[in-house]
Design a protein around this motif. Structure first.
Motif, mmCIF file in Angstrom:
data_model
loop_
_atom_site.group_PDB
_atom_site.id
_atom_site.type_symbol
_atom_site.label_atom_id
_atom_site.label_comp_id
_atom_site.label_asym_id
_atom_site.label_seq_id
_atom_site.Cartn_x
_atom_site.Cartn_y
_atom_site.Cartn_z
ATOM 1 N N GLU A 1 8.301 -0.084 2.167
ATOM 2 C CA GLU A 1 8.287 -1.545 2.208
ATOM 3 C C GLU A 1 7.435 -2.069 3.358
ATOM 4 N N GLY A 2 6.990 -1.164 4.224
ATOM 5 C CA GLY A 2 6.057 -1.569 5.273
ATOM 6 C C GLY A 2 6.704 -2.090 6.532
ATOM 7 N N GLN B 1 4.934 -6.520 3.589
ATOM 8 C CA GLN B 1 4.141 -5.282 3.579
ATOM 9 C C GLN B 1 2.666 -5.624 3.669
ATOM 10 N N PHE C 1 0.173 -3.177 3.852
ATOM 11 C CA PHE C 1 -0.700 -2.074 3.443
ATOM 12 C C PHE C 1 -0.218 -1.517 2.110
ATOM 13 N N LEU D 1 -0.490 5.172 2.457
ATOM 14 C CA LEU D 1 0.022 5.830 3.661
ATOM 15 C C LEU D 1 -0.776 7.108 3.919
ATOM 16 N N MET E 1 -0.709 10.596 5.946
ATOM 17 C CA MET E 1 0.349 11.388 6.558
ATOM 18 C C MET E 1 -0.077 12.023 7.876
ATOM 19 N N GLN F 1 -1.703 2.286 6.292
ATOM 20 C CA GLN F 1 -0.870 2.059 7.474
ATOM 21 C C GLN F 1 -1.453 2.787 8.683
#
Lengths: 385, 107
Positions: free
Chosen positions: A341-342, B4, B6, B9, B11, B33
């Motif tokens: 969800e950020g 939110q 972004f 993701l 890693m 992110q």
């Protein structure tokens, strides 16, 4: 230094719970054991199906697990129920008594009726519960905590949210002088080279590769090829491309700390820091093994909401996605779906897990404890005779 | 709860792929992110699947968690879907090289 109040045992270990348990030594006594536990409020039955007609290596593994469970720091007292001439109940009880544990064995024999055994057991348990209430707590620090790391009912997000968050926690507690145990040998197949590289010595590296090879050989011997069967079609739909990727997602629970030691199923670590225990991927057997090895708390990531708990250790559920947390709030302790969800990153959730672990060590009940989920099963390598 | 900001993701800093956090449409900009990658998504990509943030030539390793998860079986352009159609797992020799800690570039 993070601290908690726990129960100091005579052998020096410290528990975060103070259970009084009843265990059967063989499967035939599981019903009787449950019946006996039901007669005494607060007595917890720890029953299993194994113990008779096993191959020697399994007998050894079963007894090691029973002993580790009965002598666990979270356990105040244990009553064993055994049966017949060659039953190990009395021998195990004597060994544990020598180490300072409060243990008693009742063996059901020809000359002792079931009702007599039940009566004796009920009296002993009632005393043990009373005695457990008088035990004082003392302060201990995080270097005395051993935390098991598990996953079960994984989904496409397990390797993205929950497992890396558990990894961030593992690195933090290892940095603070504590211990974490990664398990589930078959799930490391495909990423074994990563943990082998992270081992503190050539010897530990070889031990780790050996348990992976052995697991694979046992699977091949019954016609199962773990490498070709993974990732499963479901995994591929979820976005996992190769076996390496799937296994990397699983071992992410172990963070990045050096691997200090490889221990057998339900064995006790001699080192502190990051440890690997040889267990199956089946969550109930794996959690029981880590608990028997002395883990006081187990962290458990799940994408599908596996309800698995333990009769002796608090199991902390870390949900991998926001939907799960919304649908099953009563089963999940930490929502790592917040990463999707950020609002949080992996490190934030890792620290949230760490804070919760300390609260649980201080007595806060986990979702699985509130729900009375007390699964227990012992891993066997061979068939029953 | 903050909005939110972004849609994917990364890693590990060394990764050449990111994970889509929701279904991505071709033409959409990738916002990662903690990363300032300037990447446009070239294909529709389902959530949980991987997008290339670097050009990955055929025979080179695909890197996630800072580790190689497989080898590209064709050139993979930036913004493209990275999955079973263009990646294979490691073979025995590559796994052995990985076990003994050889550098990625040597494969």
């Amino acid at each position: 230094m993070k601290t908690f109040n726990g129960y100091r045992r005579k052998n020096g270990t410290i528990g975060v719970r103070n259970h009084v348990i009843v265990m059967n030594t063989t499967g035939e006594l599981a019903g009787l054991t449950k019946k006996l536990a039901n007669l005494v409020p607060e007595a917890v039955p720890v029953t299993h199906q194994t113990g008779q007609m096993q191959y020697p290596e399994d007998i050894q593994q079963i007894y090691r697990t029973l002993k580790g469970t009965a002598g666990h720091p979270n356990v105040s007292a244990t009553l064993f129920i055994g049966m017949g001439q060659n039953d190990p109940a009395e021998t195990i009880a004597e060994e544990l008594q020598k180490q300072g544990h409060h243990v008693h064995a009742i063996t059901v024999r020809k000359n002792k009726s079931i009702s007599l055994a039940l009566n004796e057991g009920r009296q002993w348990l009632a005393e043990a519960v009373k005695r457990s209430h008088l035990e004082k707590m003392e302060m201990a620090d995080v270097t005395e905590l051993t935390i098991g790391l598990e996953c079960g009912g994984s989904d496409a997000w397990s390797g993205v949210t929950a497992n890396p968050s558990i990894g961030a926690f593992s690195d933090a507690i290892v940095d603070d002088g504590g211990t974490s145990i990664l398990a589930e040998t078959p799930e490391a197949i495909g990423a074994e080279h990563i943990l082998a590289k992270r081992s503190v010595s050539e010897e530990v590296s070889e031990q780790f590769l050996k348990i992976v090879d052995d697991y694979e050989s046992r699977a091949l011997a019954i016609g199962e090829d773990v490498r070709s069967a993974n990732p499963s079609p479901g995994n591929i739909t979820g976005g996992l491309t190769t076996l390496e990727e799937k296994s990397l997602g699983c071992i992410k629970k172990g963070g990045t700390a050096p691997l200090q030691e490889v221990i057998p199923y339900s064995g006790k670590p001699e080192k502190k820091g990051f440890i690997f225990m040889d267990t199956p991927g089946y969550d109930v057997e794996s959690v029981a093994g880590m608990a028997a090895g002395g883990a006081q708390i187990v962290l458990f990531s799940t994408g599908k909401g596996s309800p698995t708990g333990s009769p002796i250790v608090p199991v902390v559920k870390i949900g991998t996605n926001p939907k799960l947390y919304k649908n099953m709030p009563e089963h999940i302790d930490v929502d790592s779906g917040k990463i999707l969800e950020g609002t949080h990153n992996i490190n934030d959730i890792g620290m949230e897990i760490y804070d919760l672990v300390m609260e649980v060590a201080n007595g806060k009940l986990t979702a699985s404890e509130k729900n009375n989920h007390q699964e227990f099963a012992i891993w066997r390598l061979a068939e029953t005779m | 709860m903050s909005e939110q900001s972004f849609n994917s993701l990364k890693m590990h800093a060394e990764d050449n792929v990111v994970i889509a956090l929701r279904n991505l449409r071709a033409g959409e900009a990738l916002s990662v992110q903690g990363d300032s990658a300037d990447v446009q998504v070239q294909q529709n990509i389902s959530y949980g699947h991987k997008v290339a943030t670097d050009f990955i030539p055929e025979g080179q390793s695909v890197v996630k968690y800072g580790e190689w998860l497989g080898i590209a079986t064709e050139d993979i352009a930036i913004g493209h879907h990275v999955h079973t159609h263009n990646v294979r797992g490691l073979n025995e020799q590559e796994r052995y090289a990985a076990r003994s800690g050889e550098e990625r570039s040597k494969i």
